[in-house]
Design a protein around this motif. Structure first.
Motif, PDB file in Angstrom:
ATOM      1  N   GLY A   1       0.734  -1.134  -0.133  1.00 59.20           N
ATOM      2  CA  GLY A   1       0.113  -0.044   0.050  1.00 59.20           C
ATOM      3  C   GLY A   1       0.728   1.203   0.051  1.00 59.20           C
ATOM      4  O   GLY A   1       2.245   1.105  -0.258  1.00 59.20           O
ATOM      5  N   ARG A   2       0.277   2.398   0.387  1.00 61.74           N
ATOM      6  CA  ARG A   2       0.775   3.807   0.181  1.00 61.74           C
ATOM      7  C   ARG A   2       1.847   3.685   1.601  1.00 61.74           C
ATOM      8  O   ARG A   2       2.960   4.312   1.484  1.00 61.74           O
ATOM      9  N   CYS A   3       1.320   3.396   2.689  1.00 62.34           N
ATOM     10  CA  CYS A   3       1.894   3.669   3.829  1.00 62.34           C
ATOM     11  C   CYS A   3       2.635   2.340   4.327  1.00 62.34           C
ATOM     12  O   CYS A   3       3.820   2.234   5.074  1.00 62.34           O
ATOM     13  N   PHE A   4       2.375   1.240   3.917  1.00 60.63           N
ATOM     14  CA  PHE A   4       2.821  -0.228   4.399  1.00 60.63           C
ATOM     15  C   PHE A   4       2.795  -1.217   3.554  1.00 60.63           C
ATOM     16  O   PHE A   4       1.924  -0.990   2.379  1.00 60.63           O
TER      17      PHE A   4
ATOM     18  N   VAL B   1      10.805   4.367  16.822  1.00 63.43           N
ATOM     19  CA  VAL B   1      10.319   3.675  17.844  1.00 63.43           C
ATOM     20  C   VAL B   1       8.889   4.191  18.039  1.00 63.43           C
ATOM     21  O   VAL B   1       7.733   3.452  18.237  1.00 63.43           O
ATOM     22  N   ARG B   2       8.580   5.318  17.829  1.00 64.75           N
ATOM     23  CA  ARG B   2       7.264   6.299  17.837  1.00 64.75           C
ATOM     24  C   ARG B   2       6.401   5.474  16.897  1.00 64.75           C
ATOM     25  O   ARG B   2       5.114   5.359  17.113  1.00 64.75           O
ATOM     26  N   LEU B   3       7.003   5.444  15.625  1.00 67.74           N
ATOM     27  CA  LEU B   3       6.205   4.545  14.464  1.00 67.74           C
ATOM     28  C   LEU B   3       5.712   3.492  15.001  1.00 67.74           C
ATOM     29  O   LEU B   3       4.598   2.997  14.586  1.00 67.74           O
ATOM     30  N   LYS B   4       6.515   2.598  15.463  1.00 71.28           N
ATOM     31  CA  LYS B   4       6.309   0.968  15.644  1.00 71.28           C
ATOM     32  C   LYS B   4       5.485   1.144  17.116  1.00 71.28           C
ATOM     33  O   LYS B   4       4.340   0.467  16.782  1.00 71.28           O
ATOM     34  N   ARG B   5       5.361   2.052  17.876  1.00 71.22           N
ATOM     35  CA  ARG B   5       4.252   2.071  18.734  1.00 71.22           C
ATOM     36  C   ARG B   5       2.808   2.313  18.284  1.00 71.22           C
ATOM     37  O   ARG B   5       1.730   1.933  18.366  1.00 71.22           O
ATOM     38  N   GLN B   6       2.795   3.295  17.085  1.00 67.92           N
ATOM     39  CA  GLN B   6       1.528   3.730  16.618  1.00 67.92           C
ATOM     40  C   GLN B   6       1.094   2.375  15.848  1.00 67.92           C
ATOM     41  O   GLN B   6      -0.134   2.326  15.938  1.00 67.92           O
ATOM     42  N   VAL B   7       1.880   1.957  15.027  1.00 75.22           N
ATOM     43  CA  VAL B   7       1.600   0.602  14.129  1.00 75.22           C
ATOM     44  C   VAL B   7       0.869  -0.400  15.241  1.00 75.22           C
ATOM     45  O   VAL B   7       0.166  -0.948  15.048  1.00 75.22           O
ATOM     46  N   ARG B   8       1.800  -0.548  16.288  1.00 70.42           N
ATOM     47  CA  ARG B   8       1.145  -1.655  17.477  1.00 70.42           C
ATOM     48  C   ARG B   8       0.020  -1.374  17.916  1.00 70.42           C
ATOM     49  O   ARG B   8      -0.891  -2.281  18.133  1.00 70.42           O
TER      50      ARG B   8
ATOM     51  N   THR C   1       1.662  11.739  11.629  1.00 72.75           N
ATOM     52  CA  THR C   1       0.685  12.478  11.598  1.00 72.75           C
ATOM     53  C   THR C   1      -0.192  11.826  10.887  1.00 72.75           C
ATOM     54  O   THR C   1      -1.373  12.566  10.748  1.00 72.75           O
ATOM     55  N   MET C   2       0.012  10.732  10.074  1.00 77.13           N
ATOM     56  CA  MET C   2      -1.098  10.164   9.114  1.00 77.13           C
ATOM     57  C   MET C   2      -1.609   9.050   9.911  1.00 77.13           C
ATOM     58  O   MET C   2      -2.021   8.021   9.300  1.00 77.13           O
ATOM     59  N   PHE C   3      -1.904   9.037  11.215  1.00 74.68           N
ATOM     60  CA  PHE C   3      -2.643   7.885  12.131  1.00 74.68           C
ATOM     61  C   PHE C   3      -3.916   7.464  11.453  1.00 74.68           C
ATOM     62  O   PHE C   3      -3.909   6.403  11.346  1.00 74.68           O
TER      63      PHE C   3
ATOM     64  N   GLU D   1      -5.823   2.159   6.015  1.00 75.76           N
ATOM     65  CA  GLU D   1      -5.054   1.567   5.046  1.00 75.76           C
ATOM     66  C   GLU D   1      -4.922  -0.016   5.637  1.00 75.76           C
ATOM     67  O   GLU D   1      -4.843  -0.756   4.937  1.00 75.76           O
ATOM     68  N   LEU D   2      -4.586   0.049   6.807  1.00 76.68           N
ATOM     69  CA  LEU D   2      -4.007  -1.450   7.547  1.00 76.68           C
ATOM     70  C   LEU D   2      -5.246  -2.148   7.662  1.00 76.68           C
ATOM     71  O   LEU D   2      -5.265  -3.367   7.554  1.00 76.68           O
ATOM     72  N   GLU D   3      -6.519  -1.391   8.090  1.00 71.99           N
ATOM     73  CA  GLU D   3      -7.744  -2.331   8.079  1.00 71.99           C
ATOM     74  C   GLU D   3      -8.072  -2.895   6.606  1.00 71.99           C
ATOM     75  O   GLU D   3      -8.449  -3.927   6.600  1.00 71.99           O
ATOM     76  N   GLU D   4      -7.844  -2.082   5.648  1.00 72.94           N
ATOM     77  CA  GLU D   4      -8.251  -2.790   4.323  1.00 72.94           C
ATOM     78  C   GLU D   4      -7.172  -3.746   3.957  1.00 72.94           C
ATOM     79  O   GLU D   4      -7.518  -4.918   3.292  1.00 72.94           O
TER      80      GLU D   4
END
Length: 116
Positions: free
Chosen positions: A25-28, A57-64, A91-93, A99-102
């Motif tokens: 996808g665009r982000c993942f 680390v902040r990005l990994k926490r958000q994705v977790r 900022t794209m939470f 995107e992750l849900e799809e």
């Protein structure tokens, strides 16, 4: 996301990325494969191009946190690696959640096809 549901070994990351199927996808980018164990294991990878250590680390926490709210059934026999692309920033939470849900829907559909 509990520790027992994480992919930890570098060799497991490599195996899943090389041998597994991918949804990009665009982000993942999500790489996945079926498993013999009746449990889901998820690993998160962030490259150095995404920023310094604090940012990664902040990005990994958000994705977790996204995974914890979206992935409901941890008994699905699968291994997933979520690679955070450089186009994603903290900022794209909301966009990342969608995107992750799809992508998870596609993964579940594809894993279901392989089991039949």
């Amino acid at each position: 996301m509990k520790r027992e549901n994480r992919v930890r070994k570098h060799s497991d990351f490599d195996r899943i990325i090389r041998a597994g199927a991918a949804i990009k996808g665009r982000c993942f980018s999500i790489f996945y494969e079926g498993s013999d164990v009746m449990q889901t294991h998820i690993g998160i990878a962030v490259g150095k191009k995404n920023g310094g250590a604090v940012t990664r680390v902040r990005l990994k926490r958000q994705v977790r946190a996204m995974v914890a709210s979206l992935w409901k059934d941890w008994t699905i026999p699968s291994n997933l690696i979520i690679v955070i692309r450089t186009s994603y920033n903290e900022t794209m939470f909301d966009d990342g959640m969608k995107e992750l849900e799809e992508s998870f829907g596609k993964v579940l559909a594809n894993i279901g096809k392989k089991e039949k």
